[in-house]
Design an enzyme around this catalytic site. Structure first.
Site, short mmCIF file in Angstrom:
data_model
loop_
_atom_site.label_atom_id
_atom_site.label_comp_id
_atom_site.label_asym_id
_atom_site.label_seq_id
_atom_site.Cartn_x
_atom_site.Cartn_y
_atom_site.Cartn_z
N GLU A 41 3.06 -46.87 44.50
CA GLU A 41 4.09 -46.82 43.46
C GLU A 41 5.48 -46.93 44.09
O GLU A 41 5.76 -46.34 45.14
CB GLU A 41 3.96 -45.48 42.74
N LYS B 227 5.45 -48.55 33.58
CA LYS B 227 4.88 -47.22 33.32
C LYS B 227 5.18 -46.79 31.89
O LYS B 227 6.33 -46.83 31.44
CB LYS B 227 5.45 -46.22 34.32
N CYS C 267 0.54 -43.59 38.70
CA CYS C 267 0.69 -42.15 38.89
C CYS C 267 0.10 -41.38 37.70
O CYS C 267 -1.06 -41.54 37.38
CB CYS C 267 2.16 -41.83 39.15
#
Length: 307
Positions: A48, A137, A171
């Site tokens: 990430e 995200k 994540c």
């Protein structure tokens, strides 16, 4: 499920990005991709926000109802080192994938060319160098919302690879059951999990996802130290309070039956490789297929926006 290529040589890159330095981070990504190519990797996965790094511990001067101009200057510096998609910077990454003859997955801080909003984004390039997936995200976690916005498009892109459908969640998106289901329903065989989670409990999460989705999970994390931060940030006091090792890594690769086939790797930078056996994915779905006969579509109705 269509027939899949039997094996995939995978390289996971656990490395320290040059924080707040876009060009140096791209240089390092290109060099590490070339190193992975020398190991005959067909799929190369970075963590990430490798470009320009994860600003762990920083507040950017923000608290509820208040903000500091000094923090705004640090945020501006981070924004200026984020990259637009597409751009000459993504062209360099595409060229690195093409030179490596490999799929390349890498996390970036993306700056929208019109709004200026930043997004925590994962990119996938094909071996041709073409950018084939842009995933923003869905919901930045906690104080990340001061830095990055919620995804506004491209929610669950899938890449059609020789090894089956490949997708990514970034994540803590992987803690979102419905987001996982959105990938499972597209038949994902390789689940990319770029992150900045170095807590041991995260290993249990990726093991569960692999068993639940009957897919390979590529858990790619960073390793970086306090010394990797620029010394001239406005939040120098905050940086100085961080531990010597800020993120320990813990990258690993989990099989569709829940075993770690590589890693976890702790406390150093490393490129590690493993060979994914795609027959394992097919065989593991004999008794459990989360999006097939076990999904009970006569009882449950699931829809995810893919705009």
């Amino acid at each position: 499920m269509r027939n899949l290529a039997g094996t995939c040589k995978l390289a996971v890159i656990q490395a320290a990005p040059p924080l707040f330095n876009r060009d140096a981070a791209i240089d390092k990504a290109v060099a590490l991709t070339a190193q992975a190519a020398k190991q005959e990797a067909e799929l190369i996965v970075f963590p990430e926000l490798f470009i320009p790094g994860y600003p762990y511990g920083l507040t950017f001067g923000f608290s509820v109802g208040r903000r500091k101009e000094s923090g705004r200057r640090d945020w501006l510096r981070y924004a200026e080192t984020s990259i637009m998609v597409p751009s000459p910077h993504t062209d360099r990454l595409g060229a690195a994938a093409q030179a490596a003859h490999a799929y390349l997955s890498i996390g970036i801080s993306e700056r929208d060319a019109i709004s200026g909003t930043l997004y925590n984004t994962n990119l996938v390039f094909a071996p041709t160098g073409k950018l084939v997936s842009v995933h923003r995200k869905l919901k930045p976690t906690g104080a990340e919302r001061v830095v990055w916005g919620d995804a506004d498009r491209g929610y669950f892109p899938i890449v059609d690879t020789p090894w089956g459908p490949m997708g990514s969640l970034i994540c803590w998106e992987s803690y979102m059951p419905l987001a996982r289901m959105a990938l499972y329903n597209q038949g994902v065989t390789i689940y990319l999990a770029p992150n900045t989670n170095d807590n041991p409990e995260w290993q249990a999460t990726v093991e569960h996802i692999a068993i639940e989705g009957r897919c390979y999970v590529v858990n790619a994390n960073q390793y970086f130290e306090r010394a990797d931060y620029p010394t001239d940030l406005e939040e120098a006091t905050t940086v100085n309070s961080l531990p010597d090792v800020v993120c320990r890594g813990g990258s690993s690769v989990i099989s569709p039956t829940g075993e770690a086939v590589a890693g976890p790797v702790w406390d150093h930078e490393e490129i590690f490789t493993t060979t994914l056996q795609l027959d394992t994915v097919v065989a593991s779905r004999m008794e459990f297929d989360v999006s097939g006969h076990y999904a009970r579509p006569d009882i449950f109705d699931f829809h995810a926006s893919t705009k």
